[in-house]
Design a protein around this motif. Structure first.
Motif, PDB file in Angstrom:
ATOM      1  N   ASN A 131      -3.481   1.961  -3.857  1.00 22.70           N
ATOM      2  CA  ASN A 131      -3.796   3.202  -3.150  1.00 22.70           C
ATOM      3  C   ASN A 131      -5.089   2.957  -2.380  1.00 22.70           C
ATOM      4  OD1 ASN A 131      -4.553   5.697  -2.315  1.00 22.70           O
ATOM      5  ND2 ASN A 131      -4.319   6.703  -4.315  1.00 22.70           N
ATOM      6  N   THR A 132      -4.951   2.779  -1.072  1.00 25.51           N
ATOM      7  CA  THR A 132      -6.117   2.387  -0.276  1.00 25.51           C
ATOM      8  C   THR A 132      -7.107   3.554  -0.100  1.00 25.51           C
ATOM      9  OG1 THR A 132      -4.851   2.830   1.721  1.00 25.51           O
ATOM     10  CG2 THR A 132      -4.966   0.545   1.028  1.00 25.51           C
ATOM     11  N   LYS A 133      -6.726   4.727  -0.623  1.00 21.85           N
ATOM     12  CA  LYS A 133      -7.675   5.850  -0.552  1.00 21.85           C
ATOM     13  C   LYS A 133      -8.673   5.777  -1.703  1.00 21.85           C
ATOM     14  CE  LYS A 133      -4.868   9.011   2.052  1.00 21.85           C
ATOM     15  NZ  LYS A 133      -3.428   9.174   1.800  1.00 21.85           N
ATOM     16  N   LYS A 134      -8.329   4.986  -2.738  1.00 20.11           N
ATOM     17  CA  LYS A 134      -9.237   4.866  -3.886  1.00 20.11           C
ATOM     18  C   LYS A 134     -10.345   3.871  -3.551  1.00 20.11           C
ATOM     19  CE  LYS A 134      -6.916   6.719  -7.688  1.00 20.11           C
ATOM     20  NZ  LYS A 134      -5.893   6.476  -8.670  1.00 20.11           N
ATOM     21  N   ARG A 135     -11.551   4.188  -4.054  1.00 24.16           N
ATOM     22  CA  ARG A 135     -12.721   3.419  -3.659  1.00 24.16           C
ATOM     23  C   ARG A 135     -12.667   1.939  -4.050  1.00 24.16           C
ATOM     24  NH1 ARG A 135     -18.130   4.142  -5.551  1.00 24.16           N
ATOM     25  NH2 ARG A 135     -17.184   5.470  -7.117  1.00 24.16           N
ATOM     26  N   ASN A 136     -12.144   1.674  -5.250  1.00 20.54           N
ATOM     27  CA  ASN A 136     -12.212   0.282  -5.726  1.00 20.54           C
ATOM     28  C   ASN A 136     -10.892  -0.479  -5.535  1.00 20.54           C
ATOM     29  OD1 ASN A 136     -10.681   1.582  -7.498  1.00 20.54           O
ATOM     30  ND2 ASN A 136     -11.631   0.705  -9.338  1.00 20.54           N
ATOM     31  N   PHE A 137     -10.077  -0.042  -4.568  1.00 20.63           N
ATOM     32  CA  PHE A 137      -8.752  -0.662  -4.445  1.00 20.63           C
ATOM     33  C   PHE A 137      -8.836  -2.160  -4.128  1.00 20.63           C
ATOM     34  CE2 PHE A 137      -9.385   0.026   0.069  1.00 20.63           C
ATOM     35  CZ  PHE A 137      -8.657  -0.971   0.681  1.00 20.63           C
ATOM     36  N   ASN A 150       0.846  -1.201   0.000  1.00 19.73           N
ATOM     37  CA  ASN A 150       0.000   0.000   0.000  1.00 19.73           C
ATOM     38  C   ASN A 150       0.881   1.251   0.000  1.00 19.73           C
ATOM     39  OD1 ASN A 150       0.853  -0.587   2.720  1.00 19.73           O
ATOM     40  ND2 ASN A 150      -0.425   1.140   3.328  1.00 19.73           N
ATOM     41  N   LYS A 207      -9.316  -4.228  -7.180  1.00 17.55           N
ATOM     42  CA  LYS A 207      -8.047  -4.313  -7.894  1.00 17.55           C
ATOM     43  C   LYS A 207      -7.187  -5.446  -7.300  1.00 17.55           C
ATOM     44  CE  LYS A 207      -4.881  -0.981  -9.736  1.00 17.55           C
ATOM     45  NZ  LYS A 207      -4.181   0.256  -9.542  1.00 17.55           N
TER      46      LYS A 207
END
Ligand code: GRF
Length: 187
Positions: free
Chosen positions: A60-66, A39, A69
């Motif tokens: 990027n754990t701030k992105k909604r669909n991480f 991360n 992924k």
């Protein structure tokens, strides 16, 4: 023996990852490190993935669909076992449901004592006689899953946080590999 395709999650230095890669090179070791996920794009541990030509993914754990992924990548590499090695993020409930009894973590204390962060500082403050490390299954409670292996040592009068960390990490490298062998024996 068919080795289980394994993903190691890291956030930082990656010394446990380095030792897991070494162990996995041994013929009858039950896992192969097929993927590394971090991360943190600056995690030093990524270097061990690169040096050993192991595919890696930076998330990027701030992105909604991480998480999707991650799941796609795990599928792509046919991952059936996950090791958290210094991964500093919480694994979601949804994710845990998909990987019951297949995610393990290493923690630098003798659980159930000293869950969470700053373990060495708290161990010293509490004047513990012994400390060590624990490898455990991951469930939805922080550092709370079934314990697989613990290794401990006696604390010396002059031990400070750095010394405790060094001593604990040396034990961690052996504990992680031994825990993997132990659980695979019963699978
Ligand atoms: C280890 O000491 C482990 O107990 C904790 O994070 C540390 C990671 O170290 N969960 P490294 O990144 O494997 O060197």
């Amino acid at each position: 023996m068919v080795k289980k395709n394994t993903c190691v999650f890291i956030s930082g230095y990656g010394s446990n990852l380095r030792h897991l890669i070494q162990s996995s090179r041994v013929n009858n070791f039950p896992i192969r490190i097929s993927l590394v996920i971090s991360n943190n794009k600056n995690a030093k541990g990524l270097l061990y993935a690169k040096m050993n030509s192991i595919p890696y993914l930076i998330i990027n754990t701030k992105k909604r669909n991480f998480e999707n992924k991650i799941l796609n990548e795990l599928k792509k590499h046919k991952i059936s076992f996950i090791c958290l090695a210094g991964y500093m993020k919480i694994i979601s409930k949804k994710f845990l449901q998909l990987f019951t009894k297949t995610i393990i973590n290493i923690h630098p204390s003798l659980l159930p004592k000293f869950k969470g962060l700053n373990t060495f500082e708290r161990v010293l403050k509490n004047k513990e006689k012994k400390t060590g490390c624990t490898v455990h299954f991951v469930n939805n409670k922080l550092d709370g899953g079934t314990r697989i292996i613990q290794k401990s040592f006696f604390i010396n009068k002059n031990d400070n946080e750095k010394i405790l960390k060094d001593k604990t990490q040396k034990l961690e490298y052996r504990a992680f590999s031994e825990a993997i062998i132990k659980i695979m024996r019963y699978n």
